[in-house]
Design a protein around this motif. Sequence first.
Motif, PDB file in Angstrom:
ATOM      1  N   GLY A   1       0.760  -1.252  -0.005  1.00  0.00           N
ATOM      2  CA  GLY A   1       0.174  -0.059   0.008  1.00  0.00           C
ATOM      3  C   GLY A   1       0.728   1.178   0.055  1.00  0.00           C
ATOM      4  N   ASN A   2       2.049   0.951   0.241  1.00  0.00           N
ATOM      5  CA  ASN A   2       3.032   2.196   0.513  1.00  0.00           C
ATOM      6  C   ASN A   2       3.097   3.012  -1.230  1.00  0.00           C
ATOM      7  OD1 ASN A   2       3.407   1.613   2.855  1.00  0.00           O
ATOM      8  ND2 ASN A   2       5.439   0.841   2.532  1.00  0.00           N
ATOM      9  N   THR A   3       3.174   2.217  -2.119  1.00  0.00           N
ATOM     10  CA  THR A   3       3.545   2.901  -3.427  1.00  0.00           C
ATOM     11  C   THR A   3       2.023   3.413  -4.062  1.00  0.00           C
ATOM     12  OG1 THR A   3       5.375   1.625  -3.917  1.00  0.00           O
ATOM     13  CG2 THR A   3       4.296   2.591  -5.947  1.00  0.00           C
ATOM     14  N   GLU A   4       1.065   2.636  -3.585  1.00  0.00           N
ATOM     15  CA  GLU A   4      -0.400   3.324  -3.823  1.00  0.00           C
ATOM     16  C   GLU A   4      -0.778   4.594  -3.266  1.00  0.00           C
ATOM     17  OE1 GLU A   4      -5.211   1.566  -3.740  1.00  0.00           O
ATOM     18  OE2 GLU A   4      -3.668   0.535  -2.524  1.00  0.00           O
ATOM     19  N   LYS A   5      -0.206   4.817  -2.181  1.00  0.00           N
ATOM     20  CA  LYS A   5      -0.435   6.008  -1.349  1.00  0.00           C
ATOM     21  C   LYS A   5       0.352   7.205  -2.119  1.00  0.00           C
ATOM     22  CE  LYS A   5      -1.298   4.520   3.265  1.00  0.00           C
ATOM     23  NZ  LYS A   5      -0.573   4.187   4.697  1.00  0.00           N
ATOM     24  N   MET A   6       1.610   6.769  -2.655  1.00  0.00           N
ATOM     25  CA  MET A   6       2.542   7.564  -3.348  1.00  0.00           C
ATOM     26  C   MET A   6       1.638   8.078  -4.762  1.00  0.00           C
ATOM     27  SD  MET A   6       6.104   6.123  -2.971  1.00  0.00           S
ATOM     28  CE  MET A   6       7.270   7.547  -3.635  1.00  0.00           C
ATOM     29  N   ALA A   7       1.064   6.961  -5.412  1.00  0.00           N
ATOM     30  CA  ALA A   7       0.306   7.290  -6.468  1.00  0.00           C
ATOM     31  C   ALA A   7      -0.668   8.082  -6.396  1.00  0.00           C
ATOM     32  CB  ALA A   7       0.134   6.006  -7.135  1.00  0.00           C
ATOM     33  N   GLU A   8      -1.391   8.178  -5.191  1.00  0.00           N
ATOM     34  CA  GLU A   8      -2.503   9.109  -4.929  1.00  0.00           C
ATOM     35  C   GLU A   8      -1.909  10.456  -4.857  1.00  0.00           C
ATOM     36  OE1 GLU A   8      -5.626   8.622  -5.139  1.00  0.00           O
ATOM     37  OE2 GLU A   8      -5.773   6.425  -4.858  1.00  0.00           O
ATOM     38  N   GLY A   9      -0.870  10.853  -4.082  1.00  0.00           N
ATOM     39  CA  GLY A   9      -0.196  11.646  -4.086  1.00  0.00           C
ATOM     40  C   GLY A   9       0.366  12.501  -5.344  1.00  0.00           C
ATOM     41  N   VAL A  10       0.744  11.539  -6.311  1.00  0.00           N
ATOM     42  CA  VAL A  10       1.388  12.017  -7.562  1.00  0.00           C
ATOM     43  C   VAL A  10       0.194  12.478  -8.378  1.00  0.00           C
ATOM     44  CG1 VAL A  10       2.334  11.216  -9.946  1.00  0.00           C
ATOM     45  CG2 VAL A  10       3.443  10.641  -7.658  1.00  0.00           C
ATOM     46  N   ARG A  11      -1.118  11.747  -8.300  1.00  0.00           N
ATOM     47  CA  ARG A  11      -2.299  12.163  -8.885  1.00  0.00           C
ATOM     48  C   ARG A  11      -2.703  13.491  -8.505  1.00  0.00           C
ATOM     49  NH1 ARG A  11      -8.071   8.936  -8.876  1.00  0.00           N
ATOM     50  NH2 ARG A  11      -7.623   9.445  -6.620  1.00  0.00           N
TER      51      ARG A  11
END
Length: 144
Positions: free
Chosen positions: A13-23
Motif C-alpha cells: 500500500g505504500n506505493t499506492e499512497k504515493m500514486a495518490e499523491g502524484v495524482r
Amino acid sequence: MAKAAVVYWSGTGNTEKMAEGVRAGLEGAGAEVELFEVDSFSVDQIDGFDGLALGCPSMGAEELEEGSFEPFFAGAVDSGKLSGKAVVLFGSWGWGAGAWMETWKERTKEAGAKLIDTFIVENEPDDEGMEGCKKLGATLAGAL
C-alpha cells in the motif's frame, strides 16, 4: 488539457499512497489524470496519454516487481511506446539504498523517454513524502 496516466504496482500500500499523491499533484497543476493499477493498464494505452507517472517499489534484490510491473515495463520498452514520452518514476523501498531506481532510470532513458524526475521514500510515505509525491506530479504536469 494535458493528459497523464499514473500507473503503479503496490504490495503493501505504500506505493499506492504515493500514486495518490502524484495524482493530486498532477490535478493541482491542471492536468487531466487517470490512475491505474498496472494489471488494469496495457502497453497499448500509453499512446492515449501525454505523460506517464510510473510507480513500483523495490523488490527482491532491488528490482521492479516481477509478476506484473516488470512485464509491463519491458513491454513498454520493447514496443517503443516510451520513446519521446514525458515520464516520472516513483516508488518505496524498505532495504538497500535505492539501486533499483538508478537501474530503472537508466532503462527509461535508454527507451528514449523524456525522464523528467524521480522520487523515492523509505517504507510508508509520511507528510514530507506525500508532499514530494505531489511535487513530482506537478513537475510532470509542467513538462506536458
